[in-house]
Design a protein around this motif. Structure first.
Motif, PDB file in Angstrom:
ATOM      1  N   HIS A   1     -48.735 -61.463 -64.301  1.00 59.10           N
ATOM      2  CA  HIS A   1     -48.302 -60.921 -65.585  1.00 59.10           C
ATOM      3  C   HIS A   1     -48.078 -59.419 -65.409  1.00 59.10           C
ATOM      4  O   HIS A   1     -48.788 -58.764 -64.648  1.00 59.10           O
ATOM      5  CB  HIS A   1     -49.353 -61.155 -66.665  1.00 59.10           C
ATOM      6  N   VAL A   2     -47.105 -58.892 -66.140  1.00 57.92           N
ATOM      7  CA  VAL A   2     -46.805 -57.462 -66.064  1.00 57.92           C
ATOM      8  C   VAL A   2     -46.782 -56.881 -67.477  1.00 57.92           C
ATOM      9  O   VAL A   2     -46.150 -57.442 -68.379  1.00 57.92           O
ATOM     10  CB  VAL A   2     -45.453 -57.213 -65.371  1.00 57.92           C
ATOM     11  N   VAL A   3     -47.484 -55.772 -67.658  1.00 61.48           N
ATOM     12  CA  VAL A   3     -47.441 -55.010 -68.903  1.00 61.48           C
ATOM     13  C   VAL A   3     -46.873 -53.638 -68.602  1.00 61.48           C
ATOM     14  O   VAL A   3     -47.264 -52.996 -67.622  1.00 61.48           O
ATOM     15  CB  VAL A   3     -48.846 -54.883 -69.539  1.00 61.48           C
ATOM     16  N   ILE A   4     -45.931 -53.203 -69.437  1.00 62.42           N
ATOM     17  CA  ILE A   4     -45.281 -51.900 -69.272  1.00 62.42           C
ATOM     18  C   ILE A   4     -45.446 -51.121 -70.573  1.00 62.42           C
ATOM     19  O   ILE A   4     -45.172 -51.648 -71.652  1.00 62.42           O
ATOM     20  CB  ILE A   4     -43.782 -52.058 -68.952  1.00 62.42           C
ATOM     21  N   ILE A   5     -45.905 -49.882 -70.476  1.00 64.98           N
ATOM     22  CA  ILE A   5     -46.064 -49.028 -71.654  1.00 64.98           C
ATOM     23  C   ILE A   5     -45.477 -47.652 -71.342  1.00 64.98           C
ATOM     24  O   ILE A   5     -45.704 -47.094 -70.267  1.00 64.98           O
ATOM     25  CB  ILE A   5     -47.540 -48.912 -72.066  1.00 64.98           C
ATOM     26  N   SER A   6     -44.733 -47.121 -72.288  1.00 68.53           N
ATOM     27  CA  SER A   6     -44.107 -45.813 -72.098  1.00 68.53           C
ATOM     28  C   SER A   6     -45.143 -44.700 -72.138  1.00 68.53           C
ATOM     29  O   SER A   6     -46.245 -44.868 -72.677  1.00 68.53           O
ATOM     30  CB  SER A   6     -43.044 -45.575 -73.177  1.00 68.53           C
ATOM     31  N   GLY A   7     -44.782 -43.555 -71.574  1.00 69.06           N
ATOM     32  CA  GLY A   7     -45.707 -42.433 -71.497  1.00 69.06           C
ATOM     33  C   GLY A   7     -46.185 -41.935 -72.844  1.00 69.06           C
ATOM     34  O   GLY A   7     -47.280 -41.378 -72.951  1.00 69.06           O
ATOM     35  N   ASP A   8     -45.372 -42.143 -73.901  1.00 67.41           N
ATOM     36  CA  ASP A   8     -45.797 -41.745 -75.246  1.00 67.41           C
ATOM     37  C   ASP A   8     -46.563 -42.869 -75.955  1.00 67.41           C
ATOM     38  O   ASP A   8     -46.928 -42.737 -77.122  1.00 67.41           O
ATOM     39  CB  ASP A   8     -44.593 -41.306 -76.090  1.00 67.41           C
ATOM     40  N   VAL A   9     -46.807 -43.961 -75.267  1.00 67.89           N
ATOM     41  CA  VAL A   9     -47.583 -45.113 -75.742  1.00 67.89           C
ATOM     42  C   VAL A   9     -46.923 -45.792 -76.947  1.00 67.89           C
ATOM     43  O   VAL A   9     -47.585 -46.451 -77.736  1.00 67.89           O
ATOM     44  CB  VAL A   9     -49.051 -44.726 -76.070  1.00 67.89           C
ATOM     45  N   GLU A  10     -45.615 -45.648 -77.077  1.00 72.80           N
ATOM     46  CA  GLU A  10     -44.904 -46.269 -78.192  1.00 72.80           C
ATOM     47  C   GLU A  10     -44.201 -47.561 -77.795  1.00 72.80           C
ATOM     48  O   GLU A  10     -44.091 -48.489 -78.588  1.00 72.80           O
ATOM     49  CB  GLU A  10     -43.880 -45.283 -78.775  1.00 72.80           C
ATOM     50  N   GLN A  11     -43.678 -47.631 -76.578  1.00 75.53           N
ATOM     51  CA  GLN A  11     -42.956 -48.812 -76.131  1.00 75.53           C
ATOM     52  C   GLN A  11     -43.895 -49.736 -75.360  1.00 75.53           C
ATOM     53  O   GLN A  11     -44.601 -49.296 -74.453  1.00 75.53           O
ATOM     54  CB  GLN A  11     -41.777 -48.402 -75.224  1.00 75.53           C
ATOM     55  N   TYR A  12     -43.878 -51.012 -75.721  1.00 78.31           N
ATOM     56  CA  TYR A  12     -44.742 -52.014 -75.092  1.00 78.31           C
ATOM     57  C   TYR A  12     -43.898 -53.210 -74.665  1.00 78.31           C
ATOM     58  O   TYR A  12     -43.114 -53.748 -75.451  1.00 78.31           O
ATOM     59  CB  TYR A  12     -45.826 -52.461 -76.074  1.00 78.31           C
ATOM     60  N   ILE A  13     -44.050 -53.616 -73.415  1.00 73.52           N
ATOM     61  CA  ILE A  13     -43.307 -54.751 -72.866  1.00 73.52           C
ATOM     62  C   ILE A  13     -44.283 -55.628 -72.092  1.00 73.52           C
ATOM     63  O   ILE A  13     -45.053 -55.128 -71.280  1.00 73.52           O
ATOM     64  CB  ILE A  13     -42.168 -54.288 -71.927  1.00 73.52           C
ATOM     65  N   HIS A  14     -44.229 -56.942 -72.343  1.00 75.48           N
ATOM     66  CA  HIS A  14     -45.070 -57.898 -71.625  1.00 75.48           C
ATOM     67  C   HIS A  14     -44.132 -58.888 -70.938  1.00 75.48           C
ATOM     68  O   HIS A  14     -43.410 -59.630 -71.604  1.00 75.48           O
ATOM     69  CB  HIS A  14     -45.997 -58.616 -72.603  1.00 75.48           C
ATOM     70  N   ASN A  15     -44.135 -58.883 -69.600  1.00 76.61           N
ATOM     71  CA  ASN A  15     -43.235 -59.735 -68.825  1.00 76.61           C
ATOM     72  C   ASN A  15     -43.979 -60.826 -68.080  1.00 76.61           C
ATOM     73  O   ASN A  15     -45.098 -60.617 -67.602  1.00 76.61           O
ATOM     74  CB  ASN A  15     -42.461 -58.907 -67.798  1.00 76.61           C
ATOM     75  N   HIS A  16     -43.340 -61.973 -67.977  1.00 80.49           N
ATOM     76  CA  HIS A  16     -43.823 -63.069 -67.151  1.00 80.49           C
ATOM     77  C   HIS A  16     -42.816 -63.316 -66.037  1.00 80.49           C
ATOM     78  O   HIS A  16     -41.641 -62.983 -66.166  1.00 80.49           O
ATOM     79  CB  HIS A  16     -44.027 -64.318 -68.011  1.00 80.49           C
TER      80      HIS A  16
END
Length: 274
Positions: A214-229
Motif C-alpha cells: 500500500h502507498v500513502v502520499i501526502i503533500s508537504g502542506d499536509v493538504e493533499q492525500y492519496i492512497h494507492n493500491h
C-alpha cells in the motif's frame, strides 16, 4: 483510420486513468483522497464525522482512544461500510512536519461508530485521516487536526526532497523509481526489492491487507492525500508497481508499506514534483 482509432483509444485510456487517480475535493473536508483501485462506481454519499478523544488534551507517550462517528448529511448514523482491503476503515495519522506516520485500523462498533487506541510519540499537531467506503458508495475521507501537549509548537520547517530514492528496512533495500514526475499527469511508481547484504532480488513478499503493498502520499502542506493500491495486487516482488497522479506541483512525502517474513515494514521518500 486504424491509426486514428488507436490514437483515440490511447487518449481515452489516459483520461480515464487520470480521472481515477486524481484527488477530488470534498465539501467540508481539508483532505483530498484518491484510490487507484476505486473508480466512480457507487453513488456519492455525503458523510460527516464527529471526533472524540479519551483525553481533552492528549499527551505524548500516553495511550489515547479515538472515537470516530460517521453520519450522513442529515445527521443519521451510517450503518454499513464496505470492506476495503480487509478493513472497514483505514486511519492515517501524520504529524504536521510529516516526520511521523502510522496506518491503523479502527474497530467498527455499529451505528456508524469506530474506535481505536494509539500513542502519539511527541507533542505537536497531528492530522487524522479516516479513509472508508459507505456501503454502495464511493470512497470517502474525513479529517481532523489535533494538538498533543498543551504548548503549540512553532511552525515546522518545510520538508526537503531526498537526494536518493533507496531506503533500507528489515534488511531489505527498496528503490523507488518513476516513469516520469509531472503534476496532473498519470504517473507509474515502481518499488524494487533486494536483499541489503547479498543484493539478490526479493521475490517472496507477502500480502499486506490483501495486496503486495500500500502507498500513502501526502503533500508537504499536509493538504493533499492519496492512497494507492498496486497495479498487480498478487505480485510478490522483486517489483511492485503503482499508478497515481500528483494534483499539483510541490513537495510530497511517500510511504510504501510491504510485508516480508511476517513483518510489515514502511519505507518513506520525499520527492519534488514539477
Amino acid at each position: 483510420m486504424k491509426k486514428l482509432g488507436k490514437i483515440a483509444a490511447v487518449t481515452l485510456l489516459s483520461a480515464a486513468l487520470l480521472a481515477a487517480c486524481t484527488p477530488k475535493k470534498e465539501e467540508g473536508h481539508d483532505a483530498h483522497g484518491a484510490h487507484a483501485d476505486h473508480g466512480a462506481a457507487g453513488q456519492a454519499i455525503e458523510t460527516k464525522a464527529s471526533w472524540k478523544l479519551s483525553a481533552a488534551q492528549p499527551q505524548a507517550n500516553q495511550p489515547t482512544n479515538i472515537a470516530i462517528q460517521i453520519n450522513d448529511a442529515k445527521g443519521a448514523p451510517i450503518e454499513k461500510f464496505d470492506v476495503s482491503h480487509e478493513k472497514q476503515m483505514h486511519l492515517i495519522v501524520v504529524s504536521k512536519d510529516l516526520s511521523y506516520f502510522d496506518h491503523i485500523h479502527p474497530e467498527y462498533k455499529q451505528k456508524g461508530l469506530f474506535e481505536v487506541g494509539t500513542t502519539f510519540p511527541k507533542n505537536g499537531e497531528y492530522k487524522l485521516i479516516a479513509d472508508f467506503v459507505p456501503s454502495g458508495g464511493q470512497p470517502r475521507t474525513e479529517t481532523n487536526w489535533i494538538q498533543v501537549g498543551a504548548e503549540k509548537p512553532a511552525a515546522p520547517a518545510p520538508i526537503k526532497p531526498d537526494s536518493g530514492m533507496t531506503q533500507t528496512a528489515q534488511g531489505i533495500e527498496v528503490t523507488l523509481s518513476f516513469d516520469k514526475l509531472q503534476a496532473g499527469q498519470p504517473v507509474q511508481m515502481n518499488f524494487s526489492f533486494k536483499d541489503a547484504k547479498t543484493k539478490e532480488p526479493i521475490k517472496n513478499l507477502q500480502p499486506y491487507l490483501g495486496a503486495v503493498g500500500h502507498v500513502v502520499i501526502i503533500s508537504g502542506d499536509v493538504e493533499q492525500y492519496i492512497h494507492n493500491h498496486p497495479i498487480d495486487e498478487k505480485a510478490t516482488g522483486p517489483d511492485a508497481r503503482f499508478s497515481t497522479s500528483f494534483p499539483k506541483s510541490g513537495v510530497y512525502k511517500i510511504w510504501g508499506q510491504f510485508q516480508h517474513n511476517g513483518k510489515v515494514f514502511t519505507v518513506p521518500y520525499v520527492v519534488q514534483v514539477p
